[in-house]
Scaffold this motif. Structure first.
Motif, PDB file in Angstrom:
ATOM      1  N   THR A  75       0.850  -1.188   0.000  1.00  0.00           N
ATOM      2  CA  THR A  75       0.000   0.000   0.000  1.00  0.00           C
ATOM      3  C   THR A  75       0.882   1.234   0.000  1.00  0.00           C
ATOM      4  N   THR A  93      -4.006  -1.241  -8.129  1.00  0.00           N
ATOM      5  CA  THR A  93      -5.349  -0.762  -7.798  1.00  0.00           C
ATOM      6  C   THR A  93      -5.219   0.672  -7.316  1.00  0.00           C
ATOM      7  N   LEU A  95      -7.011   3.627  -5.544  1.00  0.00           N
ATOM      8  CA  LEU A  95      -8.140   3.980  -4.683  1.00  0.00           C
ATOM      9  C   LEU A  95      -8.189   5.503  -4.534  1.00  0.00           C
ATOM     10  N   THR A  97     -10.135   8.401  -2.593  1.00  0.00           N
ATOM     11  CA  THR A  97     -11.011   8.515  -1.422  1.00  0.00           C
ATOM     12  C   THR A  97     -12.089   9.585  -1.586  1.00  0.00           C
ATOM     13  N   THR A 120      -9.641   0.746 -10.669  1.00  0.00           N
ATOM     14  CA  THR A 120      -9.859   2.031 -10.016  1.00  0.00           C
ATOM     15  C   THR A 120     -11.048   1.898  -9.080  1.00  0.00           C
ATOM     16  N   VAL A 121     -10.861   2.261  -7.825  1.00  0.00           N
ATOM     17  CA  VAL A 121     -11.922   2.195  -6.818  1.00  0.00           C
ATOM     18  C   VAL A 121     -12.252   3.625  -6.403  1.00  0.00           C
ATOM     19  N   ILE A 123     -14.523   6.036  -3.985  1.00  0.00           N
ATOM     20  CA  ILE A 123     -15.280   6.023  -2.738  1.00  0.00           C
ATOM     21  C   ILE A 123     -16.339   7.114  -2.781  1.00  0.00           C
ATOM     22  N   LEU A 209     -14.365   0.246   5.082  1.00  0.00           N
ATOM     23  CA  LEU A 209     -12.927   0.485   5.182  1.00  0.00           C
ATOM     24  C   LEU A 209     -12.525   1.078   6.522  1.00  0.00           C
ATOM     25  N   LEU A 227      -9.856  -4.458  -2.911  1.00  0.00           N
ATOM     26  CA  LEU A 227      -8.575  -3.762  -2.975  1.00  0.00           C
ATOM     27  C   LEU A 227      -7.397  -4.699  -3.190  1.00  0.00           C
ATOM     28  N   LEU A 233      -1.326  -1.377  -4.291  1.00  0.00           N
ATOM     29  CA  LEU A 233      -2.473  -0.514  -4.018  1.00  0.00           C
ATOM     30  C   LEU A 233      -1.970   0.915  -3.822  1.00  0.00           C
ATOM     31  N   TRP A 235      -3.091   4.423  -2.696  1.00  0.00           N
ATOM     32  CA  TRP A 235      -4.160   5.039  -1.899  1.00  0.00           C
ATOM     33  C   TRP A 235      -4.055   6.557  -2.075  1.00  0.00           C
TER      34      TRP A 235
END
Length: 393
Positions: A75, A93, A95, A97, A120-121, A123, A209, A227, A233, A235
């Motif tokens: 991460t 990945t 992420l 936020t 792609t994540v 939130i 999370l 994730l 990852l 972040w």
């Protein structure tokens, strides 16, 4: 000529009056400061904010980062757009936020980086970011975050089972998009496949999370599967200090205000309304006040009479007239002051003093409210006549 100092009057502001008026505000300010200090002390060990994988706070995400590390997923925390786009790749990945905090130019750069084949994540993305980061997806009214069943056939959701999901709901035009954990018929977790490889995951709420909710329901399993599909990852914690936020032209005033300003404005308006109700003048018992000048009794009586007339308060005016007449008649008739307002004592005494009078003492001294102003004036005249007759008898 020597200068004279005006004597203070009852309307002058004294230290006692100032303290009485401001002590409520001062107390509220002290409570607010003490609450802020207490919150700062409680969170003094937290070096990072919400959804930060370095934070052990209840709203941090250090727990999920540690679980991912145990599965061999590294991460990396980034706070600038340049770092995020440089780290994106097919084995990564990404992420994001707070996608709604990004400008349109930042979103376009992230969209181009996401086409590299990774995942792609996003939130809780809203309408401010979906048009660029997830074209063809529409944000609907949010739902309450609570344990929900998967409601889909995707392997990750089925293995996780029930999870604390909710928040923003999504509607996609692409039939290949996979939606899970529906609320009101629309998914709160949506996976949108990319044109080449990779995909984009939209998570309506970040609760799975958070450190304090990771061990509830299937939150940990769902978070790890979302994730942990790649070895790396990234972040991304968007920051207002990012220089890339000024690229692509000038931003409007509302773009510079952090998200949630509408809710803050509503809270301030509610607080102002409550303060206005608290400080507003209210009807209450009469209090005596020392007037700065002497006022003749006739003027005070006339002023009170005008107030009664303006309020159409014939009942109170008649009650005051009768009470004053009874108080003056009682010593003339030898009736004790404590019994002056008792019809069983005062009326027989009046009748005994004036047996042949044409007045009805009971109706005159304890009768009903006059029907109009003329009857009220007539009552006052009859009370005066009764008192004169008692004095001369």
């Amino acid at each position: 000529m020597t200068a004279t100092t005006a004597a203070p009057t009852s309307t002058s502001a004294t230290p006692r009056h100032l303290w009485t008026r401001t002590r409520g505000l001062l107390l509220a300010l002290v409570v607010l400061i003490a609450g802020g200090i207490a919150l700062a002390a409680l969170h003094s060990d937290s070096q990072h904010g919400s959804l930060d994988p370095r934070s052990a706070d209840q709203y941090g995400s250090r727990a999920v980062a540690q679980l991912l590390k145990g599965q061999g997923v590294s991460t990396r925390v980034v706070t600038t757009l340049d770092e995020a786009t440089a780290a994106a790749g097919p084995d990564t990945t990404l992420l994001i936020t707070v996608p709604d905090l990004l400008t349109e130019s930042q979103q376009r750069r992230l969209r181009a980086a996401a086409d590299s084949g990774g995942r792609t994540v996003l939130i809780a993305p809203g309408s401010a970011s979906l048009d660029v980061l997830a074209p063809g997806v529409r944000a609907e009214r949010p739902a309450l975050v609570e344990p929900r069943e998967p409601g889909c056939a995707q392997g990750a959701a089925l293995r996780a089972g029930r999870a604390d999901t909710g928040g923003i709901r999504y509607a996609a035009r692409d039939e290949n998009s996979g939606g899970c954990y529906p609320a009101g018929g629309l998914p709160t977790l949506l996976t949108v496949p990319a044109e080449a490889q990779g995909d984009t995951v939209l998570l309506g709420a970040p609760d799975i999370l958070f450190n304090h909710r990771l061990d509830e329901e299937g939150n940990a399993s769902l978070a790890l599967q979302l994730l942990g599909t790649r070895h790396h990852l990234v972040w991304y914690l968007p920051s207002l200090d990012d220089a890339s936020a000024t690229d692509g032209g000038r931003r409007s005033f509302f773009d510079l205000i952090p998200s949630g300003w509408r809710w803050a404005t509503l809270q301030l308006a509610l607080a102002a309304g409550l303060a206005a109700v608290w400080r507003a003048r209210r009807l209450g018992p009469l209090v005596t006040e020392h007037l700065p000048v002497a006022i003749r009794a006739s003027e005070a009586t006339e002023g009170r009479a005008r107030l009664y007339r303006k309020a159409n308060a014939r009942d109170r005016a008649a009650a005051h007239l009768r009470a004053a007449a009874r108080s003056r008649l009682a010593p003339l008739l030898g009736v004790a002051a404590s019994a002056a307002h008792s019809p069983d004592v005062l009326v027989p005494a009046v009748s005994a003093r004036l047996p042949a009078a044409g007045h009805d003492p009971l109706s005159l001294l304890f009768g009903p409210t006059p029907a109009n102003d003329t009857a009220l004036v007539r009552l006052a005249d009859e009370l005066d006549a009764l008192e004169r007759e008692v004095r001369t008898s």
